[in-house]
Design a protein around this motif. Structure first.
Motif, PDB file in Angstrom:
ATOM      1  N   ASN A 234     -18.995  45.649  38.114  1.00 34.06           N
ATOM      2  CA  ASN A 234     -17.801  44.810  38.144  1.00 34.06           C
ATOM      3  C   ASN A 234     -16.672  45.511  38.893  1.00 34.06           C
ATOM      4  O   ASN A 234     -16.644  46.722  39.021  1.00 34.06           O
ATOM      5  CB  ASN A 234     -17.353  44.459  36.719  1.00 34.06           C
ATOM      6  CG  ASN A 234     -16.962  45.671  35.919  1.00 34.06           C
ATOM      7  OD1 ASN A 234     -17.735  46.604  35.794  1.00 34.06           O
ATOM      8  ND2 ASN A 234     -15.766  45.666  35.369  1.00 34.06           N
TER       9      ASN A 234
ATOM     10  N   THR B 102      -8.655  41.048  33.615  1.00 37.72           N
ATOM     11  CA  THR B 102      -9.776  40.324  34.223  1.00 37.72           C
ATOM     12  C   THR B 102     -10.554  41.214  35.188  1.00 37.72           C
ATOM     13  O   THR B 102     -10.022  42.168  35.745  1.00 37.72           O
ATOM     14  CB  THR B 102      -9.295  39.071  34.990  1.00 37.72           C
ATOM     15  OG1 THR B 102      -8.417  39.485  36.034  1.00 37.72           O
ATOM     16  CG2 THR B 102      -8.589  38.099  34.062  1.00 37.72           C
TER      17      THR B 102
ATOM     18  N   THR C 182     -14.297  40.928  37.993  1.00 39.22           N
ATOM     19  CA  THR C 182     -15.250  40.058  38.671  1.00 39.22           C
ATOM     20  C   THR C 182     -16.603  40.758  38.758  1.00 39.22           C
ATOM     21  O   THR C 182     -16.671  41.948  39.047  1.00 39.22           O
ATOM     22  CB  THR C 182     -14.751  39.719  40.091  1.00 39.22           C
ATOM     23  OG1 THR C 182     -13.468  39.093  39.982  1.00 39.22           O
ATOM     24  CG2 THR C 182     -15.706  38.788  40.805  1.00 39.22           C
TER      25      THR C 182
ATOM     26  N   ARG D 108     -24.186  37.425  30.164  1.00 34.91           N
ATOM     27  CA  ARG D 108     -23.422  37.521  28.923  1.00 34.91           C
ATOM     28  C   ARG D 108     -22.667  38.843  28.872  1.00 34.91           C
ATOM     29  O   ARG D 108     -23.078  39.817  29.493  1.00 34.91           O
ATOM     30  CB  ARG D 108     -24.343  37.454  27.705  1.00 34.91           C
ATOM     31  CG  ARG D 108     -25.186  36.217  27.639  1.00 34.91           C
ATOM     32  CD  ARG D 108     -26.130  36.185  26.454  1.00 34.91           C
ATOM     33  NE  ARG D 108     -26.988  37.349  26.410  1.00 34.91           N
ATOM     34  CZ  ARG D 108     -27.296  38.030  25.305  1.00 34.91           C
ATOM     35  NH1 ARG D 108     -26.830  37.668  24.146  1.00 34.91           N
ATOM     36  NH2 ARG D 108     -28.088  39.075  25.361  1.00 34.91           N
TER      37      ARG D 108
ATOM     38  N   ALA E 148     -18.756  36.779  25.286  1.00 35.96           N
ATOM     39  CA  ALA E 148     -18.572  35.746  26.313  1.00 35.96           C
ATOM     40  C   ALA E 148     -19.905  35.442  26.994  1.00 35.96           C
ATOM     41  O   ALA E 148     -20.756  36.317  27.135  1.00 35.96           O
ATOM     42  CB  ALA E 148     -17.564  36.198  27.361  1.00 35.96           C
TER      43      ALA E 148
ATOM     44  N   LEU F 252     -20.802  34.061  30.647  1.00 33.43           N
ATOM     45  CA  LEU F 252     -20.176  33.771  31.936  1.00 33.43           C
ATOM     46  C   LEU F 252     -20.976  32.782  32.762  1.00 33.43           C
ATOM     47  O   LEU F 252     -20.409  31.990  33.508  1.00 33.43           O
ATOM     48  CB  LEU F 252     -19.963  35.070  32.714  1.00 33.43           C
ATOM     49  CG  LEU F 252     -19.181  36.164  31.978  1.00 33.43           C
ATOM     50  CD1 LEU F 252     -19.035  37.390  32.866  1.00 33.43           C
ATOM     51  CD2 LEU F 252     -17.827  35.655  31.523  1.00 33.43           C
TER      52      LEU F 252
ATOM     53  N   ALA G 187     -18.806  35.924  39.091  1.00 41.62           N
ATOM     54  CA  ALA G 187     -18.424  35.397  37.784  1.00 41.62           C
ATOM     55  C   ALA G 187     -17.204  36.184  37.327  1.00 41.62           C
ATOM     56  O   ALA G 187     -17.182  37.414  37.421  1.00 41.62           O
ATOM     57  CB  ALA G 187     -19.565  35.543  36.780  1.00 41.62           C
TER      58      ALA G 187
ATOM     59  N   PHE H 157     -14.608  37.477  34.388  1.00 41.95           N
ATOM     60  CA  PHE H 157     -14.542  37.766  32.950  1.00 41.95           C
ATOM     61  C   PHE H 157     -13.087  38.010  32.590  1.00 41.95           C
ATOM     62  O   PHE H 157     -12.448  38.913  33.119  1.00 41.95           O
ATOM     63  CB  PHE H 157     -15.399  38.984  32.610  1.00 41.95           C
ATOM     64  CG  PHE H 157     -15.281  39.431  31.175  1.00 41.95           C
ATOM     65  CD1 PHE H 157     -15.403  38.527  30.125  1.00 41.95           C
ATOM     66  CD2 PHE H 157     -15.060  40.759  30.879  1.00 41.95           C
ATOM     67  CE1 PHE H 157     -15.302  38.944  28.805  1.00 41.95           C
ATOM     68  CE2 PHE H 157     -14.970  41.189  29.563  1.00 41.95           C
ATOM     69  CZ  PHE H 157     -15.085  40.281  28.529  1.00 41.95           C
ATOM     70  N   ASP H 158     -12.560  37.181  31.708  1.00 40.04           N
ATOM     71  CA  ASP H 158     -11.183  37.300  31.233  1.00 40.04           C
ATOM     72  C   ASP H 158     -11.226  37.862  29.821  1.00 40.04           C
ATOM     73  O   ASP H 158     -11.722  37.213  28.903  1.00 40.04           O
ATOM     74  CB  ASP H 158     -10.505  35.934  31.243  1.00 40.04           C
ATOM     75  CG  ASP H 158      -9.031  36.012  30.942  1.00 40.04           C
ATOM     76  OD1 ASP H 158      -8.577  37.014  30.341  1.00 40.04           O
ATOM     77  OD2 ASP H 158      -8.309  35.070  31.298  1.00 40.04           O
TER      78      ASP H 158
ATOM     79  N   ALA I 129     -22.145  43.968  30.384  1.00 42.45           N
ATOM     80  CA  ALA I 129     -22.555  42.689  30.964  1.00 42.45           C
ATOM     81  C   ALA I 129     -24.064  42.754  31.150  1.00 42.45           C
ATOM     82  O   ALA I 129     -24.585  43.700  31.744  1.00 42.45           O
ATOM     83  CB  ALA I 129     -21.866  42.443  32.291  1.00 42.45           C
TER      84      ALA I 129
END
Length: 132
Positions: A47, A55, A57, A71, A81, A83, A95, A97-98, A109
């Motif tokens: 990420n 946040t 990405t 996930r 979460a 995604l 994707a 992720f916040d 992830a």
């Protein structure tokens, strides 16, 4: 200096240095693709940014139309979460992720991909750091 550099200045070449070098390379060169512009293999990249607040990405690539589940889990393995869940076309995707409302710490992830044409499967996990 080459590929092995102490990018974070801690006096040791470690995994964080490798990640920084790879992310910078990907930002300037993009995701590896075949000469025809077609994605050749399943992939899940680290990420960016990492560490992040709030946040980040995550980029992933599919060589064929696939069932994808991406996930995010906390340190205890609890799902925080989802995604991506469903059928995704071939290519490079992102994707977001916040993590607003989540505590600082390490998150994972996890992606599971299954190609619909070949039945090929791919699973990978990456570690992410939320710092508030």
């Amino acid at each position: 200096e080459g590929c092995y550099m102490d990018t974070d200045g801690n006096g040791t070449v470690n995994g964080y240095d490798y990640i920084a070098i790879r992310v910078n390379w990907m930002r300037t060169h993009g995701t590896p693709k075949a000469s025809t512009g077609v994605v050749e293999t399943f992939a899940l990249e680290g990420n960016y940014p990492n560490p992040f607040n709030p946040t980040t990405t995550i980029r992933y690539a599919l060589p064929e139309r696939s069932e994808v589940e991406l996930r995010v889990l906390d340190m205890l393995g609890r799902e925080v979460a989802v995604l991506v869940r469903g059928t995704v076309e071939a290519g490079v995707h992102t994707a977001a992720f916040d993590a607003r409302g989540l505590e600082s710490g390490a998150y994972t992830a996890v992606v599971r991909m299954t190609g619909l044409e070949t039945g090929a499967t791919f699973t990978k996990a990456i570690r992410m750091s939320l710092v508030k």
